[in-house]
Design an enzyme around this catalytic site. Sequence first.
Site, mmCIF file in Angstrom:
data_model
loop_
_atom_site.group_PDB
_atom_site.id
_atom_site.type_symbol
_atom_site.label_atom_id
_atom_site.label_comp_id
_atom_site.label_asym_id
_atom_site.label_seq_id
_atom_site.Cartn_x
_atom_site.Cartn_y
_atom_site.Cartn_z
ATOM 1 C CG ASN A 79 -1.497 1.338 1.534
ATOM 2 O OD1 ASN A 79 -2.403 1.808 0.848
ATOM 3 N ND2 ASN A 79 -0.959 2.019 2.562
ATOM 4 C CB SER A 129 -4.055 4.996 -8.544
ATOM 5 O OG SER A 129 -4.769 6.194 -8.824
ATOM 6 C CE1 TYR A 142 0.228 7.919 -6.666
ATOM 7 C CE2 TYR A 142 -1.510 8.257 -8.286
ATOM 8 C CZ TYR A 142 -1.099 7.797 -7.043
ATOM 9 O OH TYR A 142 -2.003 7.196 -6.199
ATOM 10 C CB ALA A 143 -0.680 8.117 -14.054
ATOM 11 C CE LYS A 146 -0.104 4.240 -6.651
ATOM 12 N NZ LYS A 146 0.053 3.295 -5.538
ATOM 13 C CB ILE A 175 -9.412 7.787 -0.806
ATOM 14 C CG1 ILE A 175 -9.740 6.710 -1.851
ATOM 15 C CG2 ILE A 175 -9.679 7.327 0.621
ATOM 16 C CD1 ILE A 175 -11.169 6.260 -1.909
HETATM 17 N N1 LIG Z 1 -5.938 8.856 -1.350
HETATM 18 C C1 LIG Z 1 -6.306 8.631 -2.591
HETATM 19 O O1 LIG Z 1 -7.203 9.293 -3.160
HETATM 20 C C2 LIG Z 1 -5.659 7.531 -3.380
HETATM 21 C C3 LIG Z 1 -6.136 7.272 -4.658
HETATM 22 C C4 LIG Z 1 -5.556 6.261 -5.407
HETATM 23 C C5 LIG Z 1 -4.518 5.526 -4.877
HETATM 24 N N2 LIG Z 1 -4.056 5.791 -3.641
HETATM 25 C C6 LIG Z 1 -2.929 4.964 -3.135
HETATM 26 O O2 LIG Z 1 -3.235 4.467 -1.868
HETATM 27 C C7 LIG Z 1 -2.008 4.233 -1.156
HETATM 28 C C8 LIG Z 1 -2.126 4.853 0.229
HETATM 29 O O3 LIG Z 1 -2.259 6.259 0.066
HETATM 30 P P1 LIG Z 1 -2.982 7.211 1.114
HETATM 31 O O4 LIG Z 1 -3.951 8.018 0.365
HETATM 32 O O5 LIG Z 1 -3.406 6.436 2.316
HETATM 33 O O6 LIG Z 1 -1.739 8.171 1.435
HETATM 34 P P2 LIG Z 1 -0.993 8.583 2.779
HETATM 35 O O7 LIG Z 1 0.020 9.556 2.335
HETATM 36 O O8 LIG Z 1 -1.965 8.983 3.824
HETATM 37 O O9 LIG Z 1 -0.319 7.231 3.243
HETATM 38 C C9 LIG Z 1 0.776 6.668 2.571
HETATM 39 C C10 LIG Z 1 1.692 6.038 3.609
HETATM 40 O O10 LIG Z 1 2.799 5.430 2.904
HETATM 41 C C11 LIG Z 1 3.977 5.725 3.645
HETATM 42 N N3 LIG Z 1 5.164 5.710 2.804
HETATM 43 C C12 LIG Z 1 5.433 6.551 1.755
HETATM 44 N N4 LIG Z 1 6.659 6.299 1.287
HETATM 45 C C13 LIG Z 1 7.177 5.296 2.035
HETATM 46 C C14 LIG Z 1 8.439 4.625 2.054
HETATM 47 N N5 LIG Z 1 9.414 4.955 1.204
HETATM 48 N N6 LIG Z 1 8.644 3.655 2.970
HETATM 49 C C15 LIG Z 1 7.673 3.330 3.852
HETATM 50 N N7 LIG Z 1 6.462 3.941 3.888
HETATM 51 C C16 LIG Z 1 6.231 4.910 2.999
HETATM 52 C C17 LIG Z 1 3.737 7.131 4.196
HETATM 53 O O11 LIG Z 1 4.605 7.425 5.273
HETATM 54 C C18 LIG Z 1 2.274 7.075 4.568
HETATM 55 O O12 LIG Z 1 2.064 6.693 5.898
HETATM 56 C C19 LIG Z 1 -0.899 4.823 -2.021
HETATM 57 O O13 LIG Z 1 -0.242 3.784 -2.727
HETATM 58 C C20 LIG Z 1 -1.640 5.735 -2.966
HETATM 59 O O14 LIG Z 1 -0.960 5.922 -4.177
HETATM 60 C C21 LIG Z 1 -4.591 6.777 -2.873
#
Ligand SMILES: NC(=O)c1ccc[n+]([C@@H]2O[C@H](COP(=O)([O-])OP(=O)(O)OC[C@H]3O[C@@H](n4cnc5c(N)ncnc54)[C@H](O)[C@@H]3O)[C@@H](O)[C@H]2O)c1
Length: 242
Positions: A79, A129, A142-143, A146, A175
Amino acid sequence: MRLQGRTAVVTGANRGIGRATVERFLAEGARVLAVDLDVHEIGHLPVHRLAVDLASDDGPSRVAAEARALGPVHCLVNNAGIGAARSLADSDDALIDRVLGTNLRAVLRLTRDMLPLLDPDASIVNVGSAFGETGYPTSTAYAVTKAGISQLTRQLVADLSPRGVRINAVAPGVIRTAMTAARIDGDEAYRKAMVGGTPLARIGTPEQVAAVIVFLCTDEAAFVNGQIIAVDGGWLAARTHA
Ligand SMILES: NC(=O)c1ccc[n+]([C@@H]2O[C@H](COP(=O)([O-])OP(=O)(O)OC[C@H]3O[C@@H](n4cnc5c(N)ncnc54)[C@H](O)[C@@H]3O)[C@@H](O)[C@H]2O)c1
């Protein structure tokens, strides 16, 4: 308690979708190894914690070593990820390396290192994503990562299925988390495209994504394999125009 006696490894576990996934695993009776750069925000949860940079050279192998000590792994949730709201023209080398290093290289390396530790019934869930499934004017690097996550998911089906191991991905739409809050509140074009463009006309929650991730790890999903499941309020299926 669908996952009593099972062990789950969740990356990016300190907040957002990862943290909601950890909480859901705990509610289902699983033992959890929670991995993040910083694990302070989940200090109160009854989990094994590991603070590590997954993008560092030894990050993935450190997670595998910690997981090995817990016995067979039943669920791996890839994740952790970082966003980057940049067009390609605005993406310098450092940004491209950072995004690919975290969202793709670390996932490939961790998944590889975890393969020997997976229980025969294990389930891998990758967090992709909606941006990996369709074009969108910004967030290019980013895209691309994903889309790579989606392809990794399909790619590993042939390798893993003979062992009984399943692999799927979720593709979240918009989200509200720390990754997106500033954009949702401050970037009018993004808000229009993502919130206005979502047929259900609302923003999703980390818990809604976590519910699908954990479902994919249960026996109820025993015949679901190689799928990219959008959790996006219908955005990919039929974007609406605000
Ligand atoms: N929020 C959205 O709308 C959304 C949409 C599509 C995909 N996503 C994907 O969902 C996943 C979670 O995202 P989120 O929205 O909860 O974001 P977030 O930023 O709240 O959480 C991401 C977590 O990943 C950790 N992280 C980042 N780089 C890291 C590393 N090098 N080593 C260890 N941990 C690391 C961060 O510290 C953070 O706690 C991601 O992969 C993101 O791309 C999110």
